[in-house]
Design a protein around this motif. Structure first.
Motif, PDB file in Angstrom:
ATOM      1  N   ARG A  63       0.679  -0.965  -0.144  1.00  0.00           N
ATOM      2  CA  ARG A  63       0.098  -0.045  -0.060  1.00  0.00           C
ATOM      3  C   ARG A  63       0.481   1.006  -0.231  1.00  0.00           C
ATOM      4  N   PRO A  64       0.523   2.494  -0.165  1.00  0.00           N
ATOM      5  CA  PRO A  64       1.032   3.804  -0.735  1.00  0.00           C
ATOM      6  C   PRO A  64       1.197   4.131   0.856  1.00  0.00           C
ATOM      7  N   VAL A  65       1.841   4.946   1.218  1.00  0.00           N
ATOM      8  CA  VAL A  65       1.977   6.337   2.613  1.00  0.00           C
ATOM      9  C   VAL A  65       1.061   7.008   1.361  1.00  0.00           C
ATOM     10  N   ARG A  66      -0.242   7.620   2.317  1.00  0.00           N
ATOM     11  CA  ARG A  66      -1.064   8.689   1.728  1.00  0.00           C
ATOM     12  C   ARG A  66      -0.498   9.745   3.098  1.00  0.00           C
ATOM     13  N   THR A  67      -1.061  11.094   1.984  1.00  0.00           N
ATOM     14  CA  THR A  67      -0.805  11.908   3.042  1.00  0.00           C
ATOM     15  C   THR A  67      -1.972  12.010   4.614  1.00  0.00           C
ATOM     16  N   GLY A  68      -2.923  11.407   4.556  1.00  0.00           N
ATOM     17  CA  GLY A  68      -3.580  11.230   5.732  1.00  0.00           C
ATOM     18  C   GLY A  68      -3.326  10.691   6.950  1.00  0.00           C
ATOM     19  N   ASP A  69      -2.200   9.590   6.390  1.00  0.00           N
ATOM     20  CA  ASP A  69      -1.529   9.628   7.480  1.00  0.00           C
ATOM     21  C   ASP A  69      -0.083   9.777   8.386  1.00  0.00           C
ATOM     22  N   ILE A  70      -0.307  11.446   7.522  1.00  0.00           N
ATOM     23  CA  ILE A  70       1.801  11.658   8.000  1.00  0.00           C
ATOM     24  C   ILE A  70       1.377  12.592   8.942  1.00  0.00           C
ATOM     25  N   ASP A  71       2.183  13.029   9.881  1.00  0.00           N
ATOM     26  CA  ASP A  71       2.198  14.578  10.734  1.00  0.00           C
ATOM     27  C   ASP A  71       3.075  15.553   9.622  1.00  0.00           C
ATOM     28  N   VAL A  72       3.361  16.413  10.708  1.00  0.00           N
ATOM     29  CA  VAL A  72       4.727  17.548   9.554  1.00  0.00           C
ATOM     30  C   VAL A  72       5.930  17.323   9.558  1.00  0.00           C
ATOM     31  N   ASP A  73       5.797  16.181   9.944  1.00  0.00           N
ATOM     32  CA  ASP A  73       7.620  15.429   9.031  1.00  0.00           C
ATOM     33  C   ASP A  73       7.757  14.712   8.217  1.00  0.00           C
ATOM     34  N   LYS A  74       6.154  14.458   7.478  1.00  0.00           N
ATOM     35  CA  LYS A  74       5.949  13.681   6.180  1.00  0.00           C
ATOM     36  C   LYS A  74       5.989  11.848   7.342  1.00  0.00           C
ATOM     37  N   GLN A  75       5.747  11.753   8.189  1.00  0.00           N
ATOM     38  CA  GLN A  75       6.172  10.618   8.938  1.00  0.00           C
ATOM     39  C   GLN A  75       5.192  10.024   8.882  1.00  0.00           C
ATOM     40  N   VAL A  76       4.559   8.932   8.926  1.00  0.00           N
ATOM     41  CA  VAL A  76       2.883   7.949   9.511  1.00  0.00           C
ATOM     42  C   VAL A  76       3.213   7.778  10.621  1.00  0.00           C
ATOM     43  N   ARG A  77       2.239   8.362  11.173  1.00  0.00           N
ATOM     44  CA  ARG A  77       2.218   8.318  12.539  1.00  0.00           C
ATOM     45  C   ARG A  77       1.291   7.432  13.027  1.00  0.00           C
ATOM     46  N   LEU A  78       1.364   6.404  14.251  1.00  0.00           N
ATOM     47  CA  LEU A  78       1.386   6.000  15.055  1.00  0.00           C
ATOM     48  C   LEU A  78      -0.190   5.453  15.037  1.00  0.00           C
ATOM     49  N   ASP A  79      -0.995   6.390  14.715  1.00  0.00           N
ATOM     50  CA  ASP A  79      -2.300   6.014  14.341  1.00  0.00           C
ATOM     51  C   ASP A  79      -2.686   5.023  12.954  1.00  0.00           C
TER      52      ASP A  79
END
Length: 252
Positions: free
Chosen positions: A21-37
């Motif tokens: 799956r791709p990382v999507r913008t709704g899943d990232i923080d201000v540093d563009k890293q995927v969040r734990l949730d």
């Protein structure tokens, strides 16, 4: 100090499920890293996809998670494509430890494990997995008598201690799942809020671990009791003064 919980390596045999799956913008923080949730939602999705792939969505449709471990060795960063590999690292007749490894196209590496309990669609209680369902689980692990044991055994400290902070965590209608429980990914949103006080900890390889002890349901008034120190961020989820879950983020 990290809780003593070693994640089993990927086996070279047996039933292993792989998807991407791709990382999507709704899943990232201000540093563009995927969040734990977001990681928690990915784990729910691959679990469901795995059940569908083995044609067990009718016989084993409902699962709840008791513990999730997320080792962020190298964070996933948008834009990145993730390969998710899932296998069983231990089970008993009613539950299983399921490992998921995240490998990113730009070098991300996350190692995770979830303690998942099979729930009866009729009684809503933990129920035995079928022999046919358990047979592939046997192929990837020698642990066939898995038992539950808390790793984060520390109870919530007193609120009046100088290094302890209480914060209200209002629930929203969108937080509730079909069991009338708060979805497990929502807890991670609270952990992200508290862990923001230790951005240095999140910038190095770290372990995030949560144990769900009893359900948080719609209408509960949730208090986050937290402690942030030199080694870890710990969050206790309290409802009416009763401990419902505990989470910790610490360096690997």
């Amino acid at each position: 100090m990290n809780p003593d919980l070693t994640l089993a390596p990927q086996p070279d045999r047996g039933s292993v499920f792989v998807t991407s799956r791709p990382v999507r913008t709704g899943d990232i923080d201000v540093d563009k890293q995927v969040r734990l949730d977001a990681v928690a939602r990915y784990l729910q999705d691959i679990g469901n996809d795995n059940i569908v792939a083995v044609d067990a969505i009718d016989s084993h449709p409902l699962w709840i998670v008791r513990r999730t471990v997320v080792d962020v060795v190298r964070p996933a960063v948008w834009p990145e494509q993730l390969t998710l590999t899932r296998w069983c690292s231990g089970f008993s007749t009613r539950w299983a430890n399921m490992r998921v490894r995240f490998d990113g196209s730009n070098g991300a590496l996350l190692e995770t494990e979830g303690f998942w309990i099979n729930i009866s669609a009729t009684s809503g209680m933990p129920t035995r997995m079928s022999d046919d369902f358990m047979k592939p689980l046997e192929e990837t692990t020698d642990e066939h008598r898995l038992k539950w044991k808390r790793v984060l055994a520390e109870n919530a400290p007193d609120a009046d201690l100088p290094d302890v902070l209480d914060t209200e965590f209002p629930l929203r209608r969108a937080d509730i799942d079909p069991f009338d429980h708060v979805n497990n990914a929502v807890y991670w949103q609270a952990v992200e809020e508290v862990a923001a006080a230790r951005t240095d900890l999140l910038s190095v390889p770290h372990r995030a671990l949560i144990e769900y002890l009893s359900p948080v349901v719609a209408g509960d008034d949730i208090t986050l009791r937290s402690r942030v120190d030199d080694s870890a961020v710990t969050v206790w989820f309290l409802a009416g003064g009763q401990l419902r879950a505990v989470a910790r983020v610490s360096a690997l």
